[in-house]
Design a protein around this motif. Structure first.
Motif, short mmCIF file in Angstrom:
data_model
loop_
_atom_site.label_atom_id
_atom_site.label_comp_id
_atom_site.label_asym_id
_atom_site.label_seq_id
_atom_site.Cartn_x
_atom_site.Cartn_y
_atom_site.Cartn_z
N GLY A 13 -10.17 43.75 20.40
CA GLY A 13 -11.13 44.71 20.00
C GLY A 13 -11.13 46.06 20.69
O GLY A 13 -11.94 46.72 20.50
N MET A 14 -10.25 46.17 21.56
CA MET A 14 -9.86 47.62 22.56
C MET A 14 -9.17 48.37 21.49
O MET A 14 -8.18 47.61 20.95
N PRO A 15 -9.47 49.60 21.53
CA PRO A 15 -8.67 50.53 20.81
C PRO A 15 -7.17 50.78 21.52
O PRO A 15 -7.22 50.76 22.46
N GLU A 16 -6.25 51.04 20.48
CA GLU A 16 -4.78 51.21 20.93
C GLU A 16 -4.55 52.42 21.51
O GLU A 16 -5.09 53.45 20.95
N LEU A 17 -3.94 52.70 22.58
CA LEU A 17 -3.92 53.76 23.22
C LEU A 17 -3.05 54.75 22.35
O LEU A 17 -2.05 54.24 21.40
N PRO A 18 -3.14 56.01 22.34
CA PRO A 18 -2.09 56.66 21.43
C PRO A 18 -0.61 56.55 21.96
O PRO A 18 -0.40 56.42 22.95
N ALA A 19 0.13 56.93 20.73
CA ALA A 19 1.78 56.69 21.20
C ALA A 19 2.01 57.71 22.03
O ALA A 19 1.84 58.78 21.90
N PRO A 20 3.19 57.18 23.00
CA PRO A 20 3.60 58.15 23.67
C PRO A 20 4.81 59.30 22.88
O PRO A 20 5.04 58.84 21.82
N ASP A 21 4.69 60.41 23.36
CA ASP A 21 5.60 61.52 22.81
C ASP A 21 7.16 61.04 22.87
O ASP A 21 7.48 60.50 24.12
N TYR A 22 7.82 61.98 22.32
CA TYR A 22 9.40 61.98 22.57
C TYR A 22 9.65 62.77 23.91
O TYR A 22 8.74 63.64 23.92
N PRO A 23 10.70 62.60 24.64
CA PRO A 23 10.99 63.36 25.71
C PRO A 23 11.27 64.68 24.91
O PRO A 23 11.66 65.00 23.95
N LEU A 52 10.57 59.66 7.90
CA LEU A 52 10.77 58.16 8.45
C LEU A 52 12.04 57.84 8.67
O LEU A 52 12.48 57.10 9.73
N HIS A 53 12.94 58.07 7.82
CA HIS A 53 14.43 57.84 7.96
C HIS A 53 14.80 58.65 9.15
O HIS A 53 15.81 58.02 9.80
N LEU A 54 14.72 59.91 9.34
CA LEU A 54 15.14 60.54 10.67
C LEU A 54 14.50 59.96 11.78
O LEU A 54 15.35 59.57 12.77
N VAL A 55 13.35 59.59 11.96
CA VAL A 55 12.92 58.99 13.17
C VAL A 55 13.48 57.67 13.30
O VAL A 55 13.87 57.22 14.40
N GLN A 56 13.75 56.87 12.35
CA GLN A 56 14.41 55.47 12.33
C GLN A 56 15.77 55.85 13.01
O GLN A 56 16.45 54.88 13.68
N SER A 57 16.68 56.70 12.75
CA SER A 57 17.79 56.90 13.07
C SER A 57 17.87 57.13 14.43
O SER A 57 18.93 57.07 15.00
N GLU A 58 16.66 57.51 15.03
CA GLU A 58 16.58 57.98 16.58
C GLU A 58 16.61 56.60 17.38
O GLU A 58 17.24 56.45 18.35
N GLU A 59 15.90 55.68 16.98
CA GLU A 59 15.74 54.35 17.98
C GLU A 59 16.14 53.29 17.19
O GLU A 59 15.88 52.10 17.56
N GLY A 60 16.30 53.20 15.72
CA GLY A 60 16.74 52.05 15.03
C GLY A 60 15.71 51.34 14.44
O GLY A 60 15.99 50.34 13.60
N HIS A 61 14.48 51.93 14.59
CA HIS A 61 13.47 51.35 13.91
C HIS A 61 12.42 52.37 13.75
O HIS A 61 12.61 53.26 14.73
N VAL A 62 11.24 52.15 13.08
CA VAL A 62 9.95 53.29 13.15
C VAL A 62 9.17 53.02 14.16
O VAL A 62 8.38 51.95 13.76
N THR A 63 9.13 53.80 15.17
CA THR A 63 8.20 53.25 16.20
C THR A 63 6.81 53.94 16.13
O THR A 63 6.70 54.88 15.07
N ARG A 64 5.80 53.75 16.84
CA ARG A 64 4.63 54.47 16.76
C ARG A 64 4.88 55.88 17.25
O ARG A 64 4.17 56.74 16.82
N THR A 65 5.71 56.18 18.16
CA THR A 65 6.05 57.45 18.47
C THR A 65 6.75 58.21 17.42
O THR A 65 6.20 59.24 16.98
N GLY A 66 7.48 57.76 16.64
CA GLY A 66 8.01 58.11 15.28
C GLY A 66 6.92 58.59 14.16
O GLY A 66 7.03 59.79 13.75
N MET A 67 6.22 57.55 13.98
CA MET A 67 4.99 57.65 13.14
C MET A 67 4.06 59.04 13.52
O MET A 67 3.56 59.74 12.95
N ARG A 68 3.86 59.10 14.88
CA ARG A 68 3.02 60.12 15.54
C ARG A 68 3.85 61.48 15.24
O ARG A 68 3.16 62.49 14.84
N PHE A 69 5.05 61.33 15.45
CA PHE A 69 5.99 62.61 15.09
C PHE A 69 5.73 62.98 13.70
O PHE A 69 5.40 64.35 13.31
#
Length: 286
Positions: A13-23, A52-69
């Motif tokens: 029930g705790m809110p999820e922290l915001p996704a970290p940003d990319y370096p 979404l394909h672009l951020v997937q190419s960065e880490e191999g999957h779509v992360t919370r950071t990628g969706m935030r971006f």
């Protein structure tokens, strides 16, 4: 050893922290690519799928950071981006292998041997559906129709076609991928890693030598219907019921009453694998 609630996927029930940003250096590079993608569309929101394909190419999957971006560069909410990223199966939500090996288990591929191939690879690799080998090389999954029924059973690696497979040939394929040996698709462009594939799907050119010239996926079996529509009479082989003795002789122009086979590619299929028979073959109308 105890397992935390987060590891078990249980929310408290705790809110999820915001996704970290990319370096900073990664974000700068991705922002430049994103501007190029967004400029292709009259409405920036239309750029979400390639982004979404672009951020997937960065880490191999779509992360919370990628969706935030994606949300930030398009002026969307993360909920809107998440709704799209979770809808399409081409976007991976967890780390996966360099090679996504998908076995078609839809109806035609299944009866031609796709189910046997998938079972063989699960046992051979020691993974289940959607799981990745310990070396991080191969992620195995069963997938729905590859739109290549005339070459069934079909396996795809990073969306490139490997036609007319058998359990033995599929096993050799994944062994070669894990060992780093060269692997060539049956048709289409040369194979590359999943991250490289994702960048191409984002709309950036494939700069590998000879890759563009090797493109194209339609083979003779796929073009039979087109030739018939143009009034041409394609030369074809007639596949006889299993157990029947075929007549020797050269290919001939079939009569309208003969059943044309679309399985004329040179590779063996499950029909020729005694260990995994596909079942009896019947003529049309039986």
């Amino acid at each position: 050893m105890t397992t935390s609630s987060s590891e078990r996927g249980v929310g408290l029930g705790m809110p999820e922290l915001p996704a970290p940003d990319y370096p900073d250096d990664v974000r700068t590079r991705l922002e430049a690519d994103a501007r190029e993608i967004i400029a292709r569309y009259p409405d920036s929101r239309s750029a979400l799928l390639p982004l979404l394909h672009l951020v997937q190419s960065e880490e191999g999957h779509v992360t919370r950071t990628g969706m935030r971006f994606c949300a930030e560069v398009l002026g969307l909410t993360t909920a809107e981006v998440t709704a799209v990223a979770t809808f399409y199966t081409m976007y991976r939500r967890r780390p996966s292998g360099d090679y996504q090996v998908g076995v078609c288990t839809n109806t035609l591929c299944a009866v031609m041997g796709g189910d046997a191939i998938f079972e063989e690879l699960q046992e051979h690799l020691g993974v289940g559906n959607g799981e990745t080998t310990d070396d991080g090389k191969v992620t195995l999954e069963h997938i729905e129709c590859n739109a290549a029924c005339d070459y069934a059973p079909v396996v795809m690696v990073n969306w490139e076609f490997f036609d007319n497979q058998t359990p033995a040939s599929a096993r050799r394929l994944v062994d070669d991928l894990r060992a780093g040996r060269p692997v060539s698709p049956t048709r289409g462009a040369p194979l590359c890693t999943f991250k490289e594939t994702a960048r191409i799907l984002a709309g950036f050119p494939d700069e590998r030598e000879g890759a563009v010239e090797a493109g194209g996926s339609a083979g003779p079996a796929s073009l039979v219907g087109l030739k018939l529509a143009k009034g041409e009479t394609p030369t074809a082989r007639v596949v006889h019921p299993r157990g029947a003795v075929p007549q020797d002789g050269p290919p001939h122009d079939p009569s309208p009453g003969e059943h044309l086979s679309s399985h004329d590619a040179p590779q063996d299929t499950s029909a020729s694998d005694p260990s995994h028979p596909a079942g009896p073959t019947a003529e049309e109308g039986e």
